[in-house]
Write a protein that holds these residues in place. Structure first.
Motif, PDB file in Angstrom:
ATOM      1  N   UNK A   1     -63.333 -12.567 -26.837  1.00  0.00           N
ATOM      2  CA  UNK A   1     -62.519 -13.587 -27.507  1.00  0.00           C
ATOM      3  C   UNK A   1     -61.106 -13.075 -27.775  1.00  0.00           C
ATOM      4  N   UNK A   2     -60.996 -11.819 -28.216  1.00  0.00           N
ATOM      5  CA  UNK A   2     -59.675 -11.239 -28.496  1.00  0.00           C
ATOM      6  C   UNK A   2     -58.844 -11.139 -27.213  1.00  0.00           C
ATOM      7  N   UNK A   3     -59.497 -10.757 -26.121  1.00  0.00           N
ATOM      8  CA  UNK A   3     -58.763 -10.616 -24.857  1.00  0.00           C
ATOM      9  C   UNK A   3     -58.222 -11.957 -24.380  1.00  0.00           C
ATOM     10  N   UNK A   4     -59.044 -13.031 -24.560  1.00  0.00           N
ATOM     11  CA  UNK A   4     -58.581 -14.364 -24.149  1.00  0.00           C
ATOM     12  C   UNK A   4     -57.424 -14.831 -25.039  1.00  0.00           C
TER      13      UNK A   4
ATOM     14  N   UNK B   1     -60.817  -8.838 -18.041  1.00  0.00           N
ATOM     15  CA  UNK B   1     -61.756  -7.811 -18.480  1.00  0.00           C
ATOM     16  C   UNK B   1     -61.225  -7.149 -19.751  1.00  0.00           C
ATOM     17  N   UNK B   2     -62.110  -6.892 -20.688  1.00  0.00           N
ATOM     18  CA  UNK B   2     -61.708  -6.154 -21.893  1.00  0.00           C
ATOM     19  C   UNK B   2     -62.283  -4.742 -21.826  1.00  0.00           C
ATOM     20  N   UNK B   3     -61.530  -3.773 -22.373  1.00  0.00           N
ATOM     21  CA  UNK B   3     -61.924  -2.366 -22.343  1.00  0.00           C
ATOM     22  C   UNK B   3     -61.704  -1.793 -23.735  1.00  0.00           C
ATOM     23  N   UNK B   4     -62.749  -1.140 -24.263  1.00  0.00           N
ATOM     24  CA  UNK B   4     -62.584  -0.518 -25.583  1.00  0.00           C
ATOM     25  C   UNK B   4     -61.710   0.726 -25.494  1.00  0.00           C
ATOM     26  N   UNK B   5     -62.070   1.624 -24.580  1.00  0.00           N
ATOM     27  CA  UNK B   5     -61.324   2.876 -24.420  1.00  0.00           C
ATOM     28  C   UNK B   5     -60.878   3.013 -22.955  1.00  0.00           C
TER      29      UNK B   5
ATOM     30  N   UNK C   1     -60.806   0.836 -13.916  1.00  0.00           N
ATOM     31  CA  UNK C   1     -61.975   0.123 -14.409  1.00  0.00           C
ATOM     32  C   UNK C   1     -62.778  -0.404 -13.226  1.00  0.00           C
ATOM     33  N   UNK C   2     -64.091  -0.393 -13.344  1.00  0.00           N
ATOM     34  CA  UNK C   2     -64.952  -0.929 -12.288  1.00  0.00           C
ATOM     35  C   UNK C   2     -65.087  -2.440 -12.444  1.00  0.00           C
ATOM     36  N   UNK C   3     -65.008  -3.147 -11.320  1.00  0.00           N
ATOM     37  CA  UNK C   3     -65.282  -4.585 -11.311  1.00  0.00           C
ATOM     38  C   UNK C   3     -66.207  -4.880 -10.141  1.00  0.00           C
ATOM     39  N   UNK C   4     -66.820  -6.043 -10.161  1.00  0.00           N
ATOM     40  CA  UNK C   4     -67.704  -6.423  -9.064  1.00  0.00           C
ATOM     41  C   UNK C   4     -66.872  -6.630  -7.802  1.00  0.00           C
ATOM     42  N   UNK C   5     -67.297  -6.006  -6.726  1.00  0.00           N
ATOM     43  CA  UNK C   5     -66.558  -6.107  -5.463  1.00  0.00           C
ATOM     44  C   UNK C   5     -66.496  -7.557  -4.989  1.00  0.00           C
ATOM     45  N   UNK C   6     -67.569  -8.316  -5.223  1.00  0.00           N
ATOM     46  CA  UNK C   6     -67.589  -9.726  -4.787  1.00  0.00           C
ATOM     47  C   UNK C   6     -66.531 -10.538  -5.520  1.00  0.00           C
ATOM     48  N   UNK C   7     -66.252 -10.194  -6.798  1.00  0.00           N
ATOM     49  CA  UNK C   7     -65.223 -10.909  -7.568  1.00  0.00           C
ATOM     50  C   UNK C   7     -63.839 -10.695  -6.939  1.00  0.00           C
ATOM     51  N   UNK C   8     -63.590  -9.445  -6.536  1.00  0.00           N
ATOM     52  CA  UNK C   8     -62.297  -9.163  -5.902  1.00  0.00           C
ATOM     53  C   UNK C   8     -62.167  -9.938  -4.591  1.00  0.00           C
TER      54      UNK C   8
ATOM     55  N   UNK D   1     -56.523  -6.624 -17.541  1.00  0.00           N
ATOM     56  CA  UNK D   1     -57.322  -5.728 -18.381  1.00  0.00           C
ATOM     57  C   UNK D   1     -56.762  -5.786 -19.811  1.00  0.00           C
ATOM     58  N   UNK D   2     -57.671  -6.007 -20.770  1.00  0.00           N
ATOM     59  CA  UNK D   2     -57.251  -6.000 -22.173  1.00  0.00           C
ATOM     60  C   UNK D   2     -57.766  -4.725 -22.834  1.00  0.00           C
ATOM     61  N   UNK D   3     -56.834  -3.954 -23.398  1.00  0.00           N
ATOM     62  CA  UNK D   3     -57.197  -2.728 -24.101  1.00  0.00           C
ATOM     63  C   UNK D   3     -57.440  -3.056 -25.568  1.00  0.00           C
ATOM     64  N   UNK D   4     -58.715  -2.957 -25.981  1.00  0.00           N
ATOM     65  CA  UNK D   4     -59.058  -3.231 -27.378  1.00  0.00           C
ATOM     66  C   UNK D   4     -58.381  -2.215 -28.291  1.00  0.00           C
ATOM     67  N   UNK D   5     -58.383  -0.969 -27.847  1.00  0.00           N
ATOM     68  CA  UNK D   5     -57.819   0.113 -28.657  1.00  0.00           C
ATOM     69  C   UNK D   5     -56.341  -0.111 -28.952  1.00  0.00           C
TER      70      UNK D   5
END
Length: 656
Positions: free
Chosen positions: A17-20, A67-71, A83-90, A105-109
């Motif tokens: 939600x924060x990333x959006x 995509x959101x990432x904590x660290x 960051x890893x993502x699904x190859x099919x998505x790319x 990519x959203x950095x939560x930190x």
């Protein structure tokens, strides 16, 4: 789960939600984006539609994977987030043509969003992996530059990038869609020309090219005409005329002649015929098929049938070739100055556009510069000749000549400076280029006179600054002309740079900071690329000759008569006659005196042989009442010839 249990709001959901929310802070309608959630999610998270001109929805959509990432994992010296993502998505995002989309990519930190274009992610993977094996994997690690932060400034770039992609995709489909069975718009209704498409360029030039010729947009025409295949040009009269003129102005004379030969077989309107004949005689003169005299006659004949605006151009060209074909110590016709002044008045009264008037005035200023150099050189030459013949020029005559030169120079400088200022304000590069080039040429003409007649201008305060400035001006003109594809003028500007560098460094010992060796290589390359006849660098020979004279103490200053033709000899003799206020019948003796020196220096290269006048004491009133007699003397033996007015006989008797 039991009856009393409730769904758990985990950290992942909160982070999503924060990333959006953070993404929508920037990708919103205020910034030109309509951001819609993809429901159900079949390969991307959001569809984003562009808003055009702040208010118009466009129906142009691109996709976003969020995509959101904590660290965040930083790699490559902390330059990228990995960051890893699904190859099919790319793969799914890559197939969202034409614009593809973004990965965010959203950095939560750090509470920061980072973005990258999908195609850039794909290119980076392809370059890193050196194979396609990664495409078969379930997931793949992708990298996004940490410098790509989502913010108010970056979303402007994102909006512009996607808008350009959609616009070009539409142009491509409308240009080539029919070839692939795709629908296209009616090109005649609301669709602009695609100038990457040769068919559109051809249609545009056929319709508007002649108007552009009249506005001297030659650099634009050349860039466009070279995109069109020759076979297509051959079938269109307007395209042939545009090609003939623009190729000629670009310095590609041989190519221009091919188009001219095609035009010669087509019936042309009077204005078209005038333009064709003009470019044809210019080409033939440049290729050496006709000499300057025939070229001038052809120009005059063409002027009789030309329209008013073309007459101005023809007059300027006539004056230019009259001046440039005039040799040193030849009479410069007074009518030429009258024509130059008339042209300034005609340009001012004409109904031409502002830019056309500016260019015509500049080219007329170039002629004025040649005129000033011619009369300055003639005045200096007259002083030199009279001093050589023992007769100083009266101070009143010197002042009169200087006053005329100063007035004309002021007109030249004021006109060029004014036009150059206007061009700088309007950012008109072609006018800037010609104005700068004409400044340089005028300076070179002046320096040729000063150095030839040994006027010590290099001792004047500020001279070093002025010559450096003109060298830089020549470099500026070269770069502008090269950018505009006006190759002949670019070549002349390189030659002008070399001229001034040779003068500064070899004659006056002023270090310019330019490498003349590289400039000579550029000069040679342009000569080869465009088949330009090599231009001789005047100051090289001039400096060498001055040094030779300085190394020969016996040189009495009369070597300047070497190589003169009869018309030049007659002009010099007439100048001397008028200076000494002598009767007309003595002109022949002055002529024979100059010719005697000319014959001696043309035929006798032995430094051991000296030439002296046999002087009889006469008063000024009797000067040149008798033929001048000469004596040859051997420095080695001291033997002298008998006095004689027959130089050919003297040389023959001594074996020359």
């Amino acid at each position: 789960m039991a009856f009393s249990d409730t769904p758990i709001i985990d950290q992942s959901s909160k982070h999503s939600e924060r990333s959006e929310r953070r993404m929508r802070d920037f990708l919103n309608q205020e910034n030109g984006f309509i951001c819609r959630t993809e429901v159900p999610d079949k390969g991307c998270d959001f569809y984003v539609e562009l808003i055009l001109d702040s208010i118009k929805s466009s129906s142009w959509n691109f996709a976003i994977q969020l995509k959101s990432i904590e660290n965040p994992e930083l790699v490559d010296n902390d330059q990228f987030i990995s960051l890893s993502i699904e190859t099919s998505r790319l793969g799914y995002l890559m197939r969202r043509i034409p614009a593809m989309g973004l990965i965010i990519f959203y950095s939560v930190e750090h509470d920061i969003s980072y973005y990258e274009y999908v195609d850039q992610v794909y290119e980076r993977l392809t370059e890193d992996r050196q194979s396609d094996n990664w495409k078969a994997q379930e997931t793949v690690k992708v990298r996004i530059p940490v410098r790509n932060k989502l913010c108010n400034d970056s979303v402007k770039d994102i909006h512009n990038t996607f808008q350009v992609r959609f616009e070009r995709a539409m142009q491509m489909q409308n240009s080539h869609g029919k070839k692939y069975g795709l629908p296209t718009f009616d090109l005649e209704n609301g669709f602009e020309y695609d100038f990457r498409n040769a068919e559109h360029v051809s249609r545009f030039l056929s319709q508007y090219g002649i108007l552009m010729l009249n506005n001297y947009d030659l650099e634009i025409l050349y860039r466009m005409i070279v995109k069109i295949p020759n076979q297509e040009i051959y079938g269109d009269k307007n395209l042939l005329l545009i090609a003939a003129i623009s190729y000629s102005e670009a310095g590609l004379i041989a190519d221009s002649e091919i188009f001219c030969s095609k035009l010669s077989k087509i019936e042309l309107q009077p204005s078209e015929l005038s333009a064709y004949r003009f470019v044809r005689i210019k080409n033939q003169h440049a290729l050496g098929y006709i000499d300057s005299n025939l070229f001038l006659r052809e120009l005059k004949a063409l002027e009789e049938t030309a329209g008013e605006s073309n007459k101005i151009t023809l007059k300027i060209n006539q004056v230019y070739y009259q001046l440039t074909s005039t040799k040193a110590f030849q009479l410069v016709q007074e009518e030429i100055l009258e024509t130059i002044q008339d042209v300034f008045a005609l340009v001012e009264k004409s109904d031409e556009k502002k830019r056309t008037k500016q260019l015509l005035s500049l080219w007329n200023c170039e002629n004025l510069g040649y005129w000033i150099a011619s009369i300055s050189g003639a005045a200096m030459g007259e002083i030199r000749i009279k001093e050589s013949l023992n007769g100083p020029m009266p101070i009143e005559k010197r002042m009169k000549a200087a006053d005329e030169i100063m007035k004309l120079t002021q007109l030249f400088e004021q006109t060029v400076s004014e036009i150059n200022s206007q061009a700088l304000n309007s950012q008109d590069k072609i006018v800037q280029a010609y104005a700068t080039s004409i400044w340089v040429k005028f300076f070179i003409h002046q320096q040729i006179n000063f150095y030839s007649f040994e006027v010590p201008v290099n001792t004047i305060d500020g001279f070093e600054i002025r010559i450096r400035k003109r060298i830089n001006n020549a470099a500026e003109a070269y770069n502008l002309f090269l950018e505009l594809h006006i190759n002949k003028e670019a070549y002349d500007s390189i030659c002008n740079m070399i001229e001034l560098i040779e003068l500064a460094e070899r004659a006056y010992g002023i270090q310019t900071g330019y490498g003349s060796e590289d400039l000579y290589k550029t000069k040679l390359r342009l000569e080869k690329d465009f088949e330009f006849p090599p231009r001789k660098i005047v100051f090289v020979d001039l400096i060498d000759e001055k040094r030779r004279q300085a190394s020969e103490p016996h040189d009495d200053g009369f070597r300047m008569f070497q190589g003169l033709d009869d018309s030049q000899v007659n002009v010099l003799a007439r100048m001397a006659l008028e200076s000494f206020s002598l009767p007309e019948e003595r002109l022949v003796n002055i002529v024979n005196e100059i010719k005697a020196y000319r014959i001696f220096y043309d035929r006798c290269n032995d430094p051991n042989i000296e030439i002296h006048q046999f002087r009889c004491p006469v008063n000024e009133k009797e000067k040149y009442s008798l033929p001048v007699r000469f004596i040859l003397r051997s420095k080695a033996t001291g033997i002298e010839s008998a006095p004689s007015a027959d130089m050919e006989g003297l040389l023959e008797s001594w074996g020359y």
